[in-house]
Every structure is written in structure tokens, then in C-alpha cells.
Write a protein that holds these residues in place. Structure first.
Motif, PDB file in Angstrom:
ATOM      1  N   TYR A 291       0.843  -1.198   0.000  1.00 56.84           N
ATOM      2  CA  TYR A 291       0.000   0.000   0.000  1.00 56.84           C
ATOM      3  C   TYR A 291       0.880   1.251   0.000  1.00 56.84           C
ATOM      4  O   TYR A 291       1.329   1.686  -1.039  1.00 56.84           O
ATOM      5  CB  TYR A 291      -1.000  -0.061   1.154  1.00 56.84           C
ATOM      6  N   GLU A 292       1.152   1.841   1.162  1.00 55.20           N
ATOM      7  CA  GLU A 292       1.994   3.033   1.182  1.00 55.20           C
ATOM      8  C   GLU A 292       3.421   2.680   0.752  1.00 55.20           C
ATOM      9  O   GLU A 292       4.073   1.818   1.345  1.00 55.20           O
ATOM     10  CB  GLU A 292       2.009   3.644   2.590  1.00 55.20           C
ATOM     11  N   VAL A 293       3.902   3.346  -0.307  1.00 59.08           N
ATOM     12  CA  VAL A 293       5.247   3.089  -0.848  1.00 59.08           C
ATOM     13  C   VAL A 293       5.991   4.411  -0.963  1.00 59.08           C
ATOM     14  O   VAL A 293       5.590   5.297  -1.712  1.00 59.08           O
ATOM     15  CB  VAL A 293       5.171   2.391  -2.227  1.00 59.08           C
ATOM     16  N   SER A 294       7.069   4.530  -0.190  1.00 63.66           N
ATOM     17  CA  SER A 294       7.863   5.756  -0.180  1.00 63.66           C
ATOM     18  C   SER A 294       9.120   5.657  -1.019  1.00 63.66           C
ATOM     19  O   SER A 294       9.721   6.689  -1.345  1.00 63.66           O
ATOM     20  CB  SER A 294       8.257   6.126   1.255  1.00 63.66           C
ATOM     21  N   ALA A 295       9.567   4.426  -1.347  1.00 62.93           N
ATOM     22  CA  ALA A 295      10.841   4.274  -2.043  1.00 62.93           C
ATOM     23  C   ALA A 295      10.789   3.075  -2.985  1.00 62.93           C
ATOM     24  O   ALA A 295      10.166   2.051  -2.686  1.00 62.93           O
ATOM     25  CB  ALA A 295      11.980   4.099  -1.042  1.00 62.93           C
TER      26      ALA A 295
ATOM     27  N   SER B 230       5.519   1.936   4.692  1.00 60.16           N
ATOM     28  CA  SER B 230       5.126   1.802   6.095  1.00 60.16           C
ATOM     29  C   SER B 230       5.165   0.361   6.578  1.00 60.16           C
ATOM     30  O   SER B 230       5.500   0.091   7.741  1.00 60.16           O
ATOM     31  CB  SER B 230       3.711   2.361   6.297  1.00 60.16           C
ATOM     32  N   ASP B 231       4.808  -0.569   5.718  1.00 61.45           N
ATOM     33  CA  ASP B 231       4.745  -1.972   6.124  1.00 61.45           C
ATOM     34  C   ASP B 231       6.042  -2.723   5.896  1.00 61.45           C
ATOM     35  O   ASP B 231       6.103  -3.937   6.105  1.00 61.45           O
ATOM     36  CB  ASP B 231       3.602  -2.683   5.386  1.00 61.45           C
ATOM     37  N   GLY B 232       7.088  -2.040   5.450  1.00 58.44           N
ATOM     38  CA  GLY B 232       8.374  -2.694   5.283  1.00 58.44           C
ATOM     39  C   GLY B 232       8.806  -2.801   3.842  1.00 58.44           C
ATOM     40  O   GLY B 232       8.503  -1.939   3.008  1.00 58.44           O
ATOM     41  N   LEU B 233       9.500  -3.885   3.533  1.00 58.08           N
ATOM     42  CA  LEU B 233      10.132  -4.100   2.237  1.00 58.08           C
ATOM     43  C   LEU B 233       9.382  -5.177   1.462  1.00 58.08           C
ATOM     44  O   LEU B 233       9.034  -6.226   2.024  1.00 58.08           O
ATOM     45  CB  LEU B 233      11.589  -4.527   2.446  1.00 58.08           C
TER      46      LEU B 233
END
Length: 333
Positions: free
Chosen positions: A50-54, A67-70
Motif C-alpha cells: 500500500y503506502e510506498v515511499s521508495a 510503512s509496512d516494510g520491504l
């Protein structure tokens, strides 16, 4: 009769539970398949994550962090891959880096985790890093790895970390963005809503840019350089901000009044056709097409309203990480 009524009631409960499970499947792992039916040609929605920053590309694998990891993704199909054996649990991933030696670096809330040939290890303040949280990563053209944190930046030199803070010349403590331009100049951006700022470092001297006079907003969210050599800075917080351009020593700005999708610019990137995308926080992305603009939102197939990071793989496929999933774009709009 009482037993029959109880049996019917139990059946109703089980049926309701089954419907809930089916609904959950359709709105989690299954919503990817459901959304494919409405996607434009060449667009694929991948959700979860869901939330993806990178995002970072490693051969046929796309690594997504948030937010939930890799989460590793198959670059050819968009299918989720299992995490490699031994990978630690990480939360709030903000930065990803694949260095020239093939090591994968992950900046997250509690440390910087590195996947090396020998396995995975996590670096923390005890190893010489600044205090957490860890926000950004860069390998400079000399091969040194930089880590940005809420309290400064650190550079790995000869196996030891050298920490830089406002006492050394950083405009602000937080280092949310690190970028190196084609001249070798390093840029450091702070996106804090009240303590944002921009710093330039040429290897010898540090220069705090006067954000109030040259940027639409002091909060710096992203930095990039286009094919013409212009430096672009994404700025803004909430409903204020814009994009700043530095070219041949002169600063100019773009705002929503000029055609941007929204006030706060979350990221800027250039697609395989050479067009600049200006991604907002709430309003999708605006693509600059010569003198006109094309607006892309979830209504046009984008996974979410806010594109936080982008990557282009060896096929020329554009990957977009958003607050609500990943878009894989093989046919550009």
C-alpha cells in the motif's frame, strides 16, 4: 425445532463470515485483479503493498519500501515475491539504495539494513550513525554511501561514519533528501513543515540556500536534475508550495496557477519520453507536454493520489510508488 433454528442461525453466521472473507479478498490481494479490468492499456495496479515511499530496481526485481516494510516485486509480471531468507522485519522504509557492489541498503525507522553477500545486517547509532529515524540514502560518485536522518547526515568513509549537522553547515537538522548533480555537487533537503530547508555542498564548502527567496516553500520533498541540466526542487506542505527550477544560475518557480496538479509537489521525475512529471500530495500528477499539461489521477489509472517515488527499469517501464499501491506503466499516456 429449537435445534433447527439454532442450525439456521449458525448457517447465517457462517454465510456472513464467508461474505466478509470474500469482500476482504476482493479489497486486498484481489483488488489488484479487479482493478486490472479498468486500467488503461499498459497500466498495472499492484496492491499490496500500500503506502510506498521508495523504489529501486535490481535486475528483474523491483524493491518497494514503505510503512509496512520491504516488498520485492517481479518486474516482468508485477507479482509479489517472497522476502529472501534472513531478511529482518522493517517498518517505515523511507529510502532504498542499490550500491555499485550490488548491496541493497534500506533506511527505515529503527536503522539502516544492508543486504550483503554474507547476509543481512542492521546498522544503528551504536555503529556510528546519527540517532534515528533514517530517511534517505545516496551513493556519491566517489563510492561513499550517505545516510540522511532526522538529526543530520552521515557519510561512510574507510569503514567509519562521519556525521554532519547544522554545526557543519546543514541548513536544517533533518535530511529527508540527498541528491548529487552532474557536477558532483551534493544537495540536502529537509521537508519538515516548520524547519524545512535546502543545502548545497560542493565537497569543500556548505551553503544554506535562502529558501524564503528562491523556493515556493521551505519544505523540500525531492530534488532531481533533468536532461537539460536544470535542478528541480519539489517543495510544499499541505496546500502551499510548488516546484523550483535552477538553470544557469537563475531560480524560477511553477505553482498550481501555472498548471501543476496541486500546491504541494511531492516528487518530480522525467519519463522515458523526456517529459517531466510533477506529483502532488493530494491531486495526482501533472505531466508537462511542451506548452500543455496532462493530469493523471486514480481516475486515469494511477494507484494513488500521491506519487512518492519513481523508477524506470531496463525495459523502459515506469514504476510509481504511491500512498495506495504501485503503478507499473509500460505504455505512457
Amino acid at each position: 425445532m429449537r435445534f433447527a433454528r439454532a442450525f439456521v442461525a449458525l448457517g447465517v453466521v457462517l454465510l456472513a463470515a464467508a461474505l466478509v472473507l470474500v469482500t476482504m479478498r476482493l479489497t486486498t490481494a484481489g483488488d489488484t485483479l479487479a482493478a486490472r479490468a479498468t486500467m488503461p492499456a499498459g497500466w498495472l495496479l499492484i496492491r499490496p503493498p500500500y503506502e510506498v515511499s521508495a523504489l529501486v530496481i535490481e535486475g528483474e526485481t523491483v524493491w518497494a519500501g514503505g510503512s509496512d516494510g520491504l516488498q520485492p516485486i517481479d518486474g516482468a509480471t508485477g507479482r509479489l515475491l517472497p522476502l529472501p531468507e534472513g531478511a529482518p522485519h522493517m517498518r517505515y522504509v523511507r529510502g532504498l539504495l542499490l550500491d555499485t557492489a550490488g548491496n541493497l541498503w534500506v533506511a527505515h525507522a529503527s536503522g539502516v539494513t544492508v543486504r550483503e553477500p554474507a547476509g543481512w545486517r542492521t546498522l544503528t547509532e551504536a555503529d556510528g550513525l546519527p540517532p534515528p529515524r533514517y530517511l534517505s540514502l545516496l551513493q556519491d560518485r566517489d563510492g561513499a554511501v550517505w545516510v540522511g536522518a532526522e538529526t543530520g547526515a552521515a557519510r561512510l568513509v574507510d569503514g567509519r561514519w562521519r556525521i554532519y549537522t547544522t554545526a557543519d553547515g546543514l541548513a536544517r537538522p533533518s535530511v529527508d533528501v540527498i541528491f548529487q548533480d552532474r557536477d558532483g555537487v551534493l544537495w540536502f533537503g529537509a521537508s519538515h513543515p516548520t524547519e524545512g530547508g535546502l543545502t548545497r555542498h560542493d565537497g569543500r564548502t556548505w551553503q544554506a540556500i535562502d529558501a524564503e527567496s528562491v523556493l515556493p516553500h521551505a519544505s523540500v520533498n525531492d530534488i532531481m536534475q533533468d536532461a537539460q541540466g536544470a535542478i528541480w526542487v519539489s517543495t510544499g506542505y499541505a496546500r502551499r508550495g510548488g516546484a523550483a527550477r535552477l538553470f544557469e544560475g537563475a531560480w524560477t518557480s511553477l505553482t498550481r496557477e501555472d498548471g501543476l496538479a496541486g500546491e504541494r509537489v511531492r516528487s518530480i521525475f522525467q519519463d522515458p519520453l523526456g517529459r517531466l512529471w510533477f506529483a502532488s500530495e493530494y491531486d495526482g500528477a501533472a505531466i508537462r507536454k511542451e506548452e500543455s499539461w496532462l493530469l493523471i489521477t486514480p481516475r486515469q489509472g494511477l494507484a494513488g493520489w500521491e506519487v512518492k517515488d519513481s523508477a524506470i527499469d531496463s525495459r523502459g517501464v515506469l514504476w510509481l510508488g504511491t500512498e495506495n499501491g504501485v503503478s507499473r506503466v509500460s505504455e505512457l499516456p
